[in-house]
Design an enzyme around this catalytic site. Structure first.
Site, PDB file in Angstrom:
ATOM      1  N   GLY A 116      -4.791   5.382 -13.371  1.00  0.00           N
ATOM      2  CA  GLY A 116      -5.455   5.219 -12.085  1.00  0.00           C
ATOM      3  C   GLY A 116      -4.891   6.037 -10.943  1.00  0.00           C
ATOM      4  O   GLY A 116      -5.443   5.998  -9.832  1.00  0.00           O
ATOM      5  N   ASP A 128     -14.480   5.932  -3.483  1.00  0.00           N
ATOM      6  CA  ASP A 128     -13.889   5.487  -4.751  1.00  0.00           C
ATOM      7  C   ASP A 128     -14.539   6.177  -5.955  1.00  0.00           C
ATOM      8  O   ASP A 128     -13.841   6.713  -6.825  1.00  0.00           O
ATOM      9  CB  ASP A 128     -14.012   3.968  -4.899  1.00  0.00           C
ATOM     10  CG  ASP A 128     -13.006   3.209  -4.058  1.00  0.00           C
ATOM     11  OD1 ASP A 128     -11.930   3.770  -3.768  1.00  0.00           O
ATOM     12  OD2 ASP A 128     -13.287   2.052  -3.698  1.00  0.00           O
ATOM     13  N   GLY A 158     -16.199  -3.525 -17.471  1.00  0.00           N
ATOM     14  CA  GLY A 158     -16.076  -4.296 -16.245  1.00  0.00           C
ATOM     15  C   GLY A 158     -17.332  -4.185 -15.401  1.00  0.00           C
ATOM     16  O   GLY A 158     -18.122  -3.235 -15.546  1.00  0.00           O
ATOM     17  N   GLY A 176     -16.160  -4.658  -8.358  1.00  0.00           N
ATOM     18  CA  GLY A 176     -16.340  -3.694  -7.282  1.00  0.00           C
ATOM     19  C   GLY A 176     -16.044  -2.263  -7.676  1.00  0.00           C
ATOM     20  O   GLY A 176     -16.792  -1.340  -7.328  1.00  0.00           O
ATOM     21  N   ILE A 217      -8.235   2.491 -14.504  1.00  0.00           N
ATOM     22  CA  ILE A 217      -7.984   2.601 -13.061  1.00  0.00           C
ATOM     23  C   ILE A 217      -6.670   1.950 -12.654  1.00  0.00           C
ATOM     24  O   ILE A 217      -6.221   2.104 -11.521  1.00  0.00           O
ATOM     25  CB  ILE A 217      -9.147   2.041 -12.223  1.00  0.00           C
ATOM     26  CG1 ILE A 217      -9.251   0.514 -12.360  1.00  0.00           C
ATOM     27  CG2 ILE A 217     -10.441   2.739 -12.573  1.00  0.00           C
ATOM     28  CD1 ILE A 217     -10.161  -0.111 -11.319  1.00  0.00           C
ATOM     29  N   SER A 223       0.814  -1.213   0.000  1.00  0.00           N
ATOM     30  CA  SER A 223       0.000   0.000   0.000  1.00  0.00           C
ATOM     31  C   SER A 223       0.850   1.266   0.000  1.00  0.00           C
ATOM     32  O   SER A 223       1.801   1.401   0.782  1.00  0.00           O
ATOM     33  CB  SER A 223      -0.927   0.018   1.221  1.00  0.00           C
ATOM     34  OG  SER A 223      -1.657   1.226   1.264  1.00  0.00           O
ATOM     35  N   LYS A 246     -13.704  -4.709   1.935  1.00  0.00           N
ATOM     36  CA  LYS A 246     -14.594  -3.584   1.643  1.00  0.00           C
ATOM     37  C   LYS A 246     -16.072  -3.915   1.842  1.00  0.00           C
ATOM     38  O   LYS A 246     -16.844  -3.052   2.263  1.00  0.00           O
ATOM     39  CB  LYS A 246     -14.357  -3.074   0.221  1.00  0.00           C
ATOM     40  CG  LYS A 246     -13.052  -2.305   0.043  1.00  0.00           C
ATOM     41  CD  LYS A 246     -12.976  -1.705  -1.347  1.00  0.00           C
ATOM     42  CE  LYS A 246     -11.750  -0.829  -1.507  1.00  0.00           C
ATOM     43  NZ  LYS A 246     -11.735  -0.137  -2.827  1.00  0.00           N
ATOM     44  N   SER A 261      -0.669   4.176   0.554  1.00  0.00           N
ATOM     45  CA  SER A 261      -1.423   5.126   1.375  1.00  0.00           C
ATOM     46  C   SER A 261      -0.649   5.644   2.587  1.00  0.00           C
ATOM     47  O   SER A 261      -0.717   6.841   2.891  1.00  0.00           O
ATOM     48  CB  SER A 261      -2.737   4.495   1.831  1.00  0.00           C
ATOM     49  OG  SER A 261      -3.569   4.224   0.735  1.00  0.00           O
ATOM     50  N   ARG A 289     -17.325  -9.244 -19.853  1.00  0.00           N
ATOM     51  CA  ARG A 289     -17.266 -10.588 -20.435  1.00  0.00           C
ATOM     52  C   ARG A 289     -18.566 -11.329 -20.187  1.00  0.00           C
ATOM     53  O   ARG A 289     -19.060 -12.049 -21.043  1.00  0.00           O
ATOM     54  CB  ARG A 289     -16.089 -11.378 -19.847  1.00  0.00           C
ATOM     55  CG  ARG A 289     -14.729 -10.956 -20.395  1.00  0.00           C
ATOM     56  CD  ARG A 289     -13.623 -11.780 -19.787  1.00  0.00           C
ATOM     57  NE  ARG A 289     -13.556 -11.620 -18.339  1.00  0.00           N
ATOM     58  CZ  ARG A 289     -12.701 -12.262 -17.553  1.00  0.00           C
ATOM     59  NH1 ARG A 289     -11.839 -13.125 -18.088  1.00  0.00           N
ATOM     60  NH2 ARG A 289     -12.696 -12.057 -16.253  1.00  0.00           N
ATOM     61  N   VAL A 314     -22.271 -10.631 -19.853  1.00  0.00           N
ATOM     62  CA  VAL A 314     -23.294  -9.593 -20.036  1.00  0.00           C
ATOM     63  C   VAL A 314     -24.303  -9.651 -18.897  1.00  0.00           C
ATOM     64  O   VAL A 314     -24.843  -8.622 -18.477  1.00  0.00           O
ATOM     65  CB  VAL A 314     -23.995  -9.772 -21.397  1.00  0.00           C
ATOM     66  CG1 VAL A 314     -25.063  -8.695 -21.591  1.00  0.00           C
ATOM     67  CG2 VAL A 314     -22.983  -9.682 -22.530  1.00  0.00           C
TER      68      VAL A 314
END
Length: 276
Positions: free
Chosen positions: A241, A102, A126, A129, A218, A15, A66, A17, A151, A153
């Site tokens: 991203g 996000d 995509g 999440g 991203i 990370s 999350k 952060s 991928r 639908v």
């Protein structure tokens, strides 16, 4: 007493952060420290109780916690609840309240290019999440259209149906999206396709991309994915991203401290870490 902020995840050693947020805590002379904690899924509830007991001021949540954290919080913001995921927790007078920065972090990063989405057709690639956070948040801003390709639908369709905000949306196969790519003003790649080490992969073919479109990915390792390189070569404006990462952190910092931090400083710090 020195305040404590944190990020919980498993793994957590990668990370960026802690370096980014400890720097701005110091810059604004806030007597606090931001610490990474590796918390395994089976220990999450115990970890949350412990952080609450010691009076932590706030913390971030990353993979794989999350969604799993929701039952252990005292309250969850409406948008975060609809997304089904929290990445930021605030200690509000002893109650742990969850938020998701996000989607808003991603949209804040687009401000140099877009001030309103009301005349924009958007394609989200995509249905995971990150796509859910971005799609739900952007749908709330009522773009002209916001479609999802994936991928599966069926997963794209389920995501559209789950959104609590009314939007003009279609679920598309990857082939359908490729064939109609010239219709979109903004294309957002939310999968991990093209991330290191599989840097030669792309999620869809960009042959029909409109010159002048805004194309976002991203992924930030590498800083320019194969997808973004091909988009740039087609004449698109591209964004990696880093902006989403920086702005979601800045919005979390603002919730904890009431200060919206210097994002230029944060961005430069992240780029130094990535280059190293």
């Amino acid at each position: 007493m020195k305040k404590l902020f944190a990020v919980l995840g498993d793994p957590i050693g990668h990370s960026m952060s802690p370096i980014m947020l400890n720097d701005v805590l110091s810059y604004y002379e806030i007597d606090a420290h931001y610490h990474p904690f590796k918390v395994s899924p089976e220990d999450l509830e115990t970890a949350i109780r412990g952080l609450k007991a010691i009076g932590i001021s706030g913390f971030n949540v990353t993979i794989p916690h999350k969604s799993a954290i929701l039952p252990f919080l005292d309250g969850v913001d409406d948008l975060a609840m609809s997304i089904g995921a929290v990445n930021t927790v605030v200690n509000d007078n002893g109650k742990l309240i969850g938020y998701n920065t996000d989607g808003y972090g991603f949209i804040k990063g687009l401000e140099p290019y877009i001030t309103s989405f009301s005349d924009k057709k958007v394609l989200v690639i995509g249905a995971g999440g990150a796509a859910r956070a971005i799609y739900f948040t952007m749908a709330k801003m009522k773009p002209l259209a916001i479609d999802i390709t994936n991928r599966s639908v069926e997963r794209a369709k389920e995501l559209i149906e789950a959104c609590p905000f009314e939007s003009k949306s279609k679920s598309l196969s990857l082939n359908e999206a490729q064939a109609h790519l010239n219709e979109y003003d903004v294309v957002i790649q939310t999968t991990m396709v093209g991330m290191y080490p599989k840097v030669s992969e792309t999620p869809i073919n960009l042959s029909y991309l409109t010159s002048g479109a805004l194309v976002c990915d991203i992924v930030y390792n590498p800083l320019e994915t194969q997808f973004l390189m091909e988009a740039r070569q087609k004449g698109a404006t591209v964004q990696n991203g880093v902006e989403m990462f920086v702005y979601q952190g800045a919005l979390a910092f603002e919730k904890w401290t009431g200060i919206f931090p210097d994002v230029k400083r944060m961005r430069e710090n992240v780029l130094r870490q990535l280059e190293a």
